[in-house]
Scaffold this active site. Structure first.
Site, short mmCIF file in Angstrom:
data_model
loop_
_atom_site.label_atom_id
_atom_site.label_comp_id
_atom_site.label_asym_id
_atom_site.label_seq_id
_atom_site.Cartn_x
_atom_site.Cartn_y
_atom_site.Cartn_z
N ARG A 1 -33.28 82.55 92.68
CA ARG A 1 -32.33 81.82 93.51
C ARG A 1 -30.92 82.27 93.15
O ARG A 1 -30.59 82.42 91.97
CB ARG A 1 -32.47 80.30 93.31
CG ARG A 1 -33.74 79.71 93.94
CD ARG A 1 -33.65 79.74 95.46
NE ARG A 1 -34.79 79.10 96.11
CZ ARG A 1 -35.85 79.74 96.58
NH1 ARG A 1 -35.94 81.06 96.42
NH2 ARG A 1 -36.82 79.08 97.20
N GLU B 1 -25.67 82.09 100.22
CA GLU B 1 -26.35 82.80 101.30
C GLU B 1 -26.19 81.96 102.58
O GLU B 1 -26.23 80.74 102.52
CB GLU B 1 -27.84 82.98 101.00
CG GLU B 1 -28.13 83.94 99.87
CD GLU B 1 -29.63 84.07 99.57
OE1 GLU B 1 -30.45 83.61 100.42
OE2 GLU B 1 -29.98 84.60 98.52
N HIS C 1 -32.51 88.90 100.17
CA HIS C 1 -33.47 87.84 99.84
C HIS C 1 -34.82 88.13 100.48
O HIS C 1 -35.41 87.28 101.16
CB HIS C 1 -32.94 86.47 100.31
CG HIS C 1 -33.60 85.31 99.62
ND1 HIS C 1 -33.01 84.07 99.50
CD2 HIS C 1 -34.81 85.18 99.02
CE1 HIS C 1 -33.82 83.24 98.87
NE2 HIS C 1 -34.93 83.90 98.58
#
EC number: 1.1.1.290
Length: 378
Positions: A208, A237, A254
């Site tokens: 993360r 993000e 990601h």
């Protein structure tokens, strides 16, 4: 029953249509008006599931086709009688193979052997333990850090983060995101950790974004800190720092967990949970969904070494493609999510059958996750 599914969940319409009326919806943003009359909602990590989204709706089940759940307020769901199921471990193999591919690329570029490095793994859950096993199968020394597991007395030689920062050549992060509490991981790698991490080391974050303080990392690199950095996740993000992207060695959108197998596992896991919830349990064989891979078989005529392993790995997946794609479009609004939405099909190493000249090579490749056999013994 009306079932809403994220439009980017592979096989979702095919599977969930067996049990109700399916409507594909965008994940980010997900307009609230689409929830009207819905009984179930199937999401990915881009959708924030909380009171703002679901209050006043008729949704009684939420499924997240993801390993992580920090995008879901499961406390609120439970308090409001909404069942929830995720897909732990669904993309773990994909993330492991992303990390391995990235390290082999850096090893080739910088002229080192991965077997000569010590890898510190922070977080030894579904991803971390699989990465540990594969690295050991390749003869790489690992150091493990997982305070919750250490405190529970789980089996394993767990070390403090400070030891990994001091002794590991490579630090790779695979923790959940905890914003507070005794096992807080928000900004786990902050300015002080970066200062203590010696020059010439490698830092990887594929869990993360906020586990690494991105502002502190950018400042350290701008000050001349000599680190090789691999980032698949960012803070925040989708509006990542293009200044930071310009300074990392590998940067991707990601997508570490985005193999076709991983996505399919996530979908099938929440489908099976939903089928149990409504009292019609069903099991799905993953192999029945997956297509034939582009590269299905290759033959080796010499024993396996690191250069050959790198070629096999990159035959299945070369991380440089995803790095180049993000750099090309990162400055354009909305392109981070577009890359994820239209991600090119990627397979796991197990999709490649390797016919080996010797048993040792086949045994090693099988331990690494390929499907291998010895010539003549198939």
């Amino acid at each position: 029953m009306k079932i809403l599914v994220d439009e980017n969940m592979p096989y979702a319409r095919e599977l969930f249509s067996r049990l109700g009326d399916v409507q594909a919806v965008p994940g980010r943003p997900l307009p609230r008006d689409l929830l009207a009359g819905a009984d179930a909602l199937m999401v990915r990590s881009v959708t924030k599931v909380n009171a703002d989204l679901l209050s006043g709706s008729a949704v009684k089940f939420v499924g997240s086709a993801t390993a992580g759940t920090d995008h879901v307020d499961d406390t609120w769901l439970n308090a409001n009688g909404i069942a929830f199921s995720a897909a732990p471990g669904c993309n773990a193999i994909a993330v492991v193979e992303y990390v391995f591919s990235s390290l082999l690329m850096l090893a080739e570029r910088d002229g080192f052997q991965l077997r000569d490095k010590t890898v510190g793994i922070v977080g030894v859950g579904n991803v971390g333990r699989r990465l540990d096993a594969r690295l050991k199968a390749w003869g790489v020394k690992t150091l493990l850090c997982d305070p919750p597991r250490a405190d529970r007395g789980d089996a394993g030689d767990f070390l403090p983060l400070e030891t990994l920062v001091r002794d590991a050549d490579i630090l790779t992060l695979h923790t959940p995101l905890y914003l507070d509490g005794p096992y807080r991981t928000h900004h786990l790698v902050d300015a002080s950790v970066l200062d203590a991490f010696a020059d010439g080391r490698i830092l990887i974050n594929a869990c993360r974004g906020p586990v690494v303080d991105n502002a502190a990392l950018l400042e350290a690199l701008q000050r001349g800190k000599k680190l090789s950095v691999i980032l698949d996740v960012w803070e925040p993000e989708p509006e990542l720092s293009t200044d930071l992207l310009a300074r990392v060695d590998i940067g991707t959108a990601h997508i570490a967990g985005y193999t076709l197998e991983g996505k399919a596992r996530g979908t099938t896991q929440v489908f099976e949970a939903w089928s149990e919830f409504i009292g019609t349990p069903q099991q799905v064989a993953l192999s029945s969904l997956l297509p034939e891979p582009e590269y299905a078989e290759v033959t080796l005529t010499v024993p396996l070494d690191e250069a050959l392993l790198k070629r096999l790995v990159h035959l299945v997946y070369d991380v440089r493609r995803d790095d180049a794609l993000l750099r090309h479009v990162a400055h354009q609004e909305g392109e981070f999510d577009r890359l994820r939405k239209h991600y090119q099909e990627r397979r796991e190493w197990s999709s490649l059958h390797v016919i080996c000249a010797d048993a040792d090579s086949a045994d090693c490749l099988n331990a690494l996750g390929f499907t291998a056999s010895v010539r003549g013994a198939r």
